[in-house]
Scaffold this motif. Structure first.
Motif, PDB file in Angstrom:
ATOM      1  N   PHE A 233       0.797  -1.095  -0.015  1.00 18.14           N
ATOM      2  CA  PHE A 233      -0.038  -0.017   0.067  1.00 18.14           C
ATOM      3  C   PHE A 233       0.689   1.176  -0.093  1.00 18.14           C
ATOM      4  N   SER A 234       0.371   2.369  -0.632  1.00 17.21           N
ATOM      5  CA  SER A 234       1.146   3.730  -0.434  1.00 17.21           C
ATOM      6  C   SER A 234       0.909   4.217   1.037  1.00 17.21           C
ATOM      7  N   PRO A 235       1.746   4.914   1.225  1.00 16.53           N
ATOM      8  CA  PRO A 235       1.877   5.445   2.475  1.00 16.53           C
ATOM      9  C   PRO A 235       0.616   6.124   3.323  1.00 16.53           C
ATOM     10  N   ASP A 236      -0.078   6.619   2.317  1.00 21.53           N
ATOM     11  CA  ASP A 236      -1.584   7.374   2.665  1.00 21.53           C
ATOM     12  C   ASP A 236      -2.657   6.526   2.504  1.00 21.53           C
ATOM     13  N   GLY A 237      -2.460   5.077   2.207  1.00 23.43           N
ATOM     14  CA  GLY A 237      -3.379   4.044   2.053  1.00 23.43           C
ATOM     15  C   GLY A 237      -4.498   4.086   0.850  1.00 23.43           C
ATOM     16  N   TRP A 280       6.713   0.381  -0.847  1.00 21.95           N
ATOM     17  CA  TRP A 280       6.297   1.680  -1.260  1.00 21.95           C
ATOM     18  C   TRP A 280       6.677   2.634  -0.104  1.00 21.95           C
ATOM     19  N   SER A 281       7.644   3.343  -0.118  1.00 25.38           N
ATOM     20  CA  SER A 281       8.307   4.111   0.893  1.00 25.38           C
ATOM     21  C   SER A 281       7.549   5.380   1.201  1.00 25.38           C
ATOM     22  N   SER A 282       7.885   5.860   2.332  1.00 30.41           N
ATOM     23  CA  SER A 282       7.378   7.283   2.770  1.00 30.41           C
ATOM     24  C   SER A 282       8.459   8.259   2.310  1.00 30.41           C
ATOM     25  N   TYR A 283       9.478   8.004   2.121  1.00 31.22           N
ATOM     26  CA  TYR A 283      10.580   9.215   1.512  1.00 31.22           C
ATOM     27  C   TYR A 283       9.994   9.396   0.074  1.00 31.22           C
ATOM     28  N   LYS A 284       9.357  10.677   0.126  1.00 25.53           N
ATOM     29  CA  LYS A 284       9.253  11.161  -1.359  1.00 25.53           C
ATOM     30  C   LYS A 284       8.132  10.194  -1.922  1.00 25.53           C
ATOM     31  N   ASP A 285       7.552   9.278  -1.081  1.00 25.30           N
ATOM     32  CA  ASP A 285       6.484   8.306  -1.708  1.00 25.30           C
ATOM     33  C   ASP A 285       7.071   7.580  -2.838  1.00 25.30           C
ATOM     34  N   LEU A 286       8.203   7.248  -2.834  1.00 20.84           N
ATOM     35  CA  LEU A 286       8.867   6.549  -3.932  1.00 20.84           C
ATOM     36  C   LEU A 286       8.672   4.856  -3.635  1.00 20.84           C
ATOM     37  N   LEU A 287       8.313   4.313  -5.103  1.00 21.76           N
ATOM     38  CA  LEU A 287       8.146   2.874  -5.015  1.00 21.76           C
ATOM     39  C   LEU A 287       9.483   1.912  -5.307  1.00 21.76           C
ATOM     40  N   VAL A 288       9.793   1.203  -4.523  1.00 16.29           N
ATOM     41  CA  VAL A 288      10.861   0.287  -4.736  1.00 16.29           C
ATOM     42  C   VAL A 288      10.506  -1.256  -5.277  1.00 16.29           C
ATOM     43  N   SER A 289      11.157  -1.647  -6.431  1.00 14.93           N
ATOM     44  CA  SER A 289      10.740  -3.007  -6.810  1.00 14.93           C
ATOM     45  C   SER A 289      11.963  -4.003  -7.027  1.00 14.93           C
ATOM     46  N   ALA A 290      11.682  -4.990  -6.804  1.00 11.28           N
ATOM     47  CA  ALA A 290      12.824  -6.155  -6.924  1.00 11.28           C
ATOM     48  C   ALA A 290      12.555  -7.212  -7.690  1.00 11.28           C
ATOM     49  N   SER A 291      13.536  -7.809  -8.604  1.00 11.83           N
ATOM     50  CA  SER A 291      13.074  -8.609  -9.622  1.00 11.83           C
ATOM     51  C   SER A 291      14.068  -9.847  -9.611  1.00 11.83           C
TER      52      SER A 291
END
Length: 305
Positions: A233-237, A280-291
């Motif tokens: 989820f995004s930080p704000d849900g 989904w990080s709270s830092y600048k709302d950045l999304l991180v993905s791993a593959s």
């Protein structure tokens, strides 16, 4: 419907095998990764260079869990139990050989750690003594994913027998079984407000359950072409994201259950192979993905009002 703008900010490389898991820290801009190469790595979203190696384990690391109160990282070491790591000193401070199976997920609540493995067992570990206090055995198939609802004091576990089971965290008794998935359940996640449970897995279906209505099924969405590996989820849900073996990441509206954006290789220089984990990080709302492509990508997502 507002437009969603997506841009790829950076790619972290350094792992020598598939990256299976990502985990937050108490700092919004820092996170960990674990991979098939056995490496546990620390990354900083404010920097562009590669990460710092925290530990090198002999087998794959499918699961990591950060203990905020102790500032320790728990690594699920396949076939060898769990390892407690002082990530700042890069030292192991404890370990428990509690299973010889693959460990798929780790979570915690209050003073207990919950570890799910390929035998179908969820092991409850006392964090102070590092001793096993209970084993939840409700399936002979893998226990793949764990989610904790602090508001209702419940734990949702997704299994490879296609079911999601809800347990009471006070006595670990089974509260209910959720049926409907046609294959293994790989990911379960409560919304930040604890009112929704979202589940997904090998059948590529996204199911949304109303917790307060006794886990009433609200939606069943064919969300991807192939297995859904993870969601967050995004930080704000207000939004959530899913990732899949079909190499794509999808952004959804939490309240309308509507698809808003697809991130893939053709349109956004996305991953070239299965996407395994999202954060989904709270830092600048950045999304991180791993593959499986061994890379960790960082995405800037902007929602136009």
């Amino acid at each position: 419907m507002g437009k969603v703008n997506v841009s790829k900010l950076k790619t972290f490389t350094g792992h020598n095998d598939c990256v299976y898991t990502l985990e937050r820290t108490q700092y919004d801009h820092m996170f960990f990764s674990g991979a098939g190469d056995g490496m546990v790595v620390f990354w900083n979203l404010m920097e562009s260079e590669n990460g710092q190696l925290i530990a090198k384990l002999p087998n794959s690391v499918y699961s990591l869990h950060y203990l905020k109160n102790q500032n320790l990282l728990v690594a699920g070491h396949n076939y060898d139990g769990i390892h407690l790591l002082d990530w700042e000193k890069k030292e192991e401070v404890g370990s428990l050989k509690m299973t010889d199976h693959a460990i798929f997920d780790i979570n915690s609540f209050e003073n207990h750690l919950y570890v799910s493995d390929a035998s179908g067992t969820v092991t409850v570990v006392d964090l102070k003594s590092l001793h096993v206090v209970y084993k939840i055995n409700n399936s002979l198939k893998s226990a793949r994913a764990i989610a904790i609802n602090e508001q209702s004091r419940e734990m949702a576990v997704g299994y490879s027998d296609n079911k999601v089971r809800i347990f009471n965290l006070d006595d670990y008794q089974l509260v209910r079984e959720l049926e409907g998935h046609e294959n293994s359940v790989f990911t379960v996640k409560y919304s930040p407000d604890g009112q929704l449970l979202v589940t997904a897995g090998r059948d590529a279906h996204l199911k949304i359950w109303d917790v307060q209505a006794g886990y009433l099924e609200l939606e069943d969405i064919v969300a991807h072409m192939y297995a859904i590996n993870n969601l967050d989820f995004s930080p704000d849900g207000k939004h959530f994201v899913t990732c899949s073996m079909d190499k794509s990441i999808k952004i959804w509206d939490t309240h309308a259950f509507r698809l808003l954006k697809v991130i893939d290789k053709a349109r956004h220089a996305g991953h070239g192979t299965s996407v395994n984990k999202l954060l989904w990080s709270s830092y600048k709302d950045l999304l991180v993905s791993a593959s499986d492509d061994r890379a960790i990508s960082v995405w800037d997502i902007e929602f136009d009002s």
